[in-house]
Design an enzyme around this catalytic site. Structure first.
Site, PDB file in Angstrom:
ATOM      1  N   GLY A   1      22.449   9.213   2.078  1.00  0.00           N
ATOM      2  CA  GLY A   1      22.216  10.532   2.914  1.00  0.00           C
ATOM      3  C   GLY A   1      22.012  11.442   1.613  1.00  0.00           C
ATOM      4  O   GLY A   1      22.309  12.691   1.585  1.00  0.00           O
TER       5      GLY A   1
ATOM      6  N   ARG B   1      18.486  -0.512  23.347  1.00  0.00           N
ATOM      7  CA  ARG B   1      18.070   0.630  22.612  1.00  0.00           C
ATOM      8  C   ARG B   1      18.347   1.944  23.237  1.00  0.00           C
ATOM      9  O   ARG B   1      18.521   2.907  22.933  1.00  0.00           O
ATOM     10  CB  ARG B   1      16.746   0.273  22.090  1.00  0.00           C
TER      11      ARG B   1
ATOM     12  N   MET C   1      17.717   5.233  10.102  1.00  0.00           N
ATOM     13  CA  MET C   1      17.004   3.851   9.999  1.00  0.00           C
ATOM     14  C   MET C   1      16.918   3.139  11.175  1.00  0.00           C
ATOM     15  O   MET C   1      17.339   1.952  11.544  1.00  0.00           O
ATOM     16  CB  MET C   1      17.526   2.807   9.203  1.00  0.00           C
ATOM     17  N   ARG C   2      16.619   3.797  12.466  1.00  0.00           N
ATOM     18  CA  ARG C   2      16.614   3.343  13.818  1.00  0.00           C
ATOM     19  C   ARG C   2      15.444   3.571  14.408  1.00  0.00           C
ATOM     20  O   ARG C   2      14.810   4.736  14.102  1.00  0.00           O
ATOM     21  CB  ARG C   2      17.746   3.854  14.747  1.00  0.00           C
TER      22      ARG C   2
ATOM     23  N   ASN D   1      11.169  14.340  10.192  1.00  0.00           N
ATOM     24  CA  ASN D   1      11.549  13.107   9.359  1.00  0.00           C
ATOM     25  C   ASN D   1      10.920  13.125   8.215  1.00  0.00           C
ATOM     26  O   ASN D   1       9.895  13.631   7.925  1.00  0.00           O
ATOM     27  CB  ASN D   1      10.906  11.848  10.281  1.00  0.00           C
TER      28      ASN D   1
ATOM     29  N   HIS E   1       9.317  10.356   5.186  1.00  0.00           N
ATOM     30  CA  HIS E   1       9.036   9.043   5.103  1.00  0.00           C
ATOM     31  C   HIS E   1       8.516   8.884   3.819  1.00  0.00           C
ATOM     32  O   HIS E   1       7.544   9.744   3.148  1.00  0.00           O
ATOM     33  CB  HIS E   1       7.783   8.797   6.108  1.00  0.00           C
TER      34      HIS E   1
ATOM     35  N   LEU F   1       5.563   5.202  15.464  1.00  0.00           N
ATOM     36  CA  LEU F   1       6.509   5.256  14.209  1.00  0.00           C
ATOM     37  C   LEU F   1       5.833   5.839  12.945  1.00  0.00           C
ATOM     38  O   LEU F   1       4.770   5.409  12.751  1.00  0.00           O
ATOM     39  CB  LEU F   1       6.821   3.767  14.101  1.00  0.00           C
TER      40      LEU F   1
ATOM     41  N   GLU G   1      11.292  14.083  -2.735  1.00  0.00           N
ATOM     42  CA  GLU G   1      11.841  14.178  -1.471  1.00  0.00           C
ATOM     43  C   GLU G   1      13.066  15.311  -1.215  1.00  0.00           C
ATOM     44  O   GLU G   1      13.018  16.076  -0.538  1.00  0.00           O
ATOM     45  CB  GLU G   1      12.568  13.168  -0.828  1.00  0.00           C
TER      46      GLU G   1
HETATM   47  C1  GRF Z   1      14.553   8.008   1.695  1.00  0.00           C
HETATM   48  O1  GRF Z   1      13.566   7.645   0.702  1.00  0.00           O
HETATM   49  C2  GRF Z   1      13.845   8.520   3.035  1.00  0.00           C
HETATM   50  O2  GRF Z   1      12.339   8.955   2.744  1.00  0.00           O
HETATM   51  C3  GRF Z   1      13.595   7.369   3.678  1.00  0.00           C
HETATM   52  O3  GRF Z   1      15.179   6.611   3.341  1.00  0.00           O
HETATM   53  C4  GRF Z   1      15.481   6.961   2.362  1.00  0.00           C
HETATM   54  C5  GRF Z   1      16.837   7.489   2.448  1.00  0.00           C
HETATM   55  O4  GRF Z   1      17.461   8.161   1.563  1.00  0.00           O
HETATM   56  N1  GRF Z   1      13.446   7.357   5.176  1.00  0.00           N
HETATM   57  P1  GRF Z   1      18.773   9.034   1.589  1.00  0.00           P
HETATM   58  O5  GRF Z   1      19.791   8.273   2.449  1.00  0.00           O
HETATM   59  O6  GRF Z   1      18.432  10.353   2.120  1.00  0.00           O
HETATM   60  O7  GRF Z   1      19.347   8.931   0.317  1.00  0.00           O
END
Ligand code: GRF
Length: 225
Positions: free
Chosen positions: A12, A65, A90-91, A107, A109, A144, A174
């Site tokens: 997170g 699902r 992660m789903r 999102n 990525h 996706l 990020e």
């Molecule tokens: C990040 O690299 C994000 O881009 C990817 O999963 C990772 C999550 O990291 N989808 P966090 O849980 O925000 O620390």
């Protein structure tokens, strides 16, 4: 005041960056809830300690699902979100779920989409011999890791990088571009035009990490890319 609901699966750190930016810069927004699909998601503790409502919708309790997505949507909608923020969630989501939040779900990525959708993006970039790698904030569509791009960050791939080193370099960016993109949405500056995003008034929707000088101070000469 816009309501934000953030979905996480683990650490997170992106959620944390958004929560901190929202408070620090006094966004006209409230983090209404942080929801995880795993009870052991580490980020839940951070959210709770910041007075944010938390919930768990454990995907393992749902054989289908679609049933999981329906329960998740019900929990999310209980917080009347203007924006749903996937932050390391992660789903894979069903088309119905994605349609329900069309134009109001983002999102992040960890690659320069459309390159390297899916998992192990940093290793994919290394295996492909990329010299530049990065991250993408995008609206979620039923395809996706695909959808209108709000912001991207680019970082150098350095000689000797492994996936962990590259992931750390990307993750730092990020934490800059995701809060920035969410703030743009909160401020009502983001318009979706088909596959494209317009930002009004415009400002750079990219971030280039240039740590060449810092790097030159710490690495041997001649290694550069
Ligand atoms: C990040 O690299 C994000 O881009 C990817 O999963 C990772 C999550 O990291 N989808 P966090 O849980 O925000 O620390």
């Amino acid at each position: 005041m816009k309501n934000l609901v953030i979905l996480i699966s683990g650490r997170g750190s992106n959620m944390e960056a958004i929560v901190r930016a929202c408070a620090h810069d006094a966004w006209p927004a409230k983090i209404a809830a942080v929801i995880a699909n795993r009870p052991d998601a580490a980020g839940l503790a951070f959210a709770a300690s910041h007075g944010i409502a938390t919930a768990v919708v454990d995907h393992r309790q749902y054989p289908e699902r679609a049933a999981f997505d329906a329960a998740l949507a019900q929990t999310i909608d209980g917080y009347a979100p203007d924006l749903v923020v996937l932050a390391g969630f992660m789903r894979v989501l069903t088309e119905g779920f994605v349609d329900h939040y069309s134009g109001r779900m983002l999102n992040i990525h960890p690659s320069l989409l459309p390159s390297f959708p899916g998992l192990k993006t940093h290793q994919q970039a290394l295996d492909a011999g990329c010299r530049v790698h990065g991250a993408t904030v995008h609206f979620v569509t039923s395809r996706l890791d695909h959808g209108p791009i709000v912001a991207q960050s680019a970082v150098p791939v350095r000689a000797g990088d492994d996936a962990a080193a590259l992931a750390a370099r990307v993750l730092a960016t990020e934490h800059v571009i995701y809060p920035r993109a969410v703030r743009w949405f909160v401020e009502g500056r983001v318009t979706l035009d088909g596959a494209h995003v317009t930002l009004t008034p415009p400002e750079p929707q990219w971030l280039f990490l240039d740590d060449t000088n810092a790097h030159a101070n710490t690495q041997t000469a001649g290694e550069g890319v």
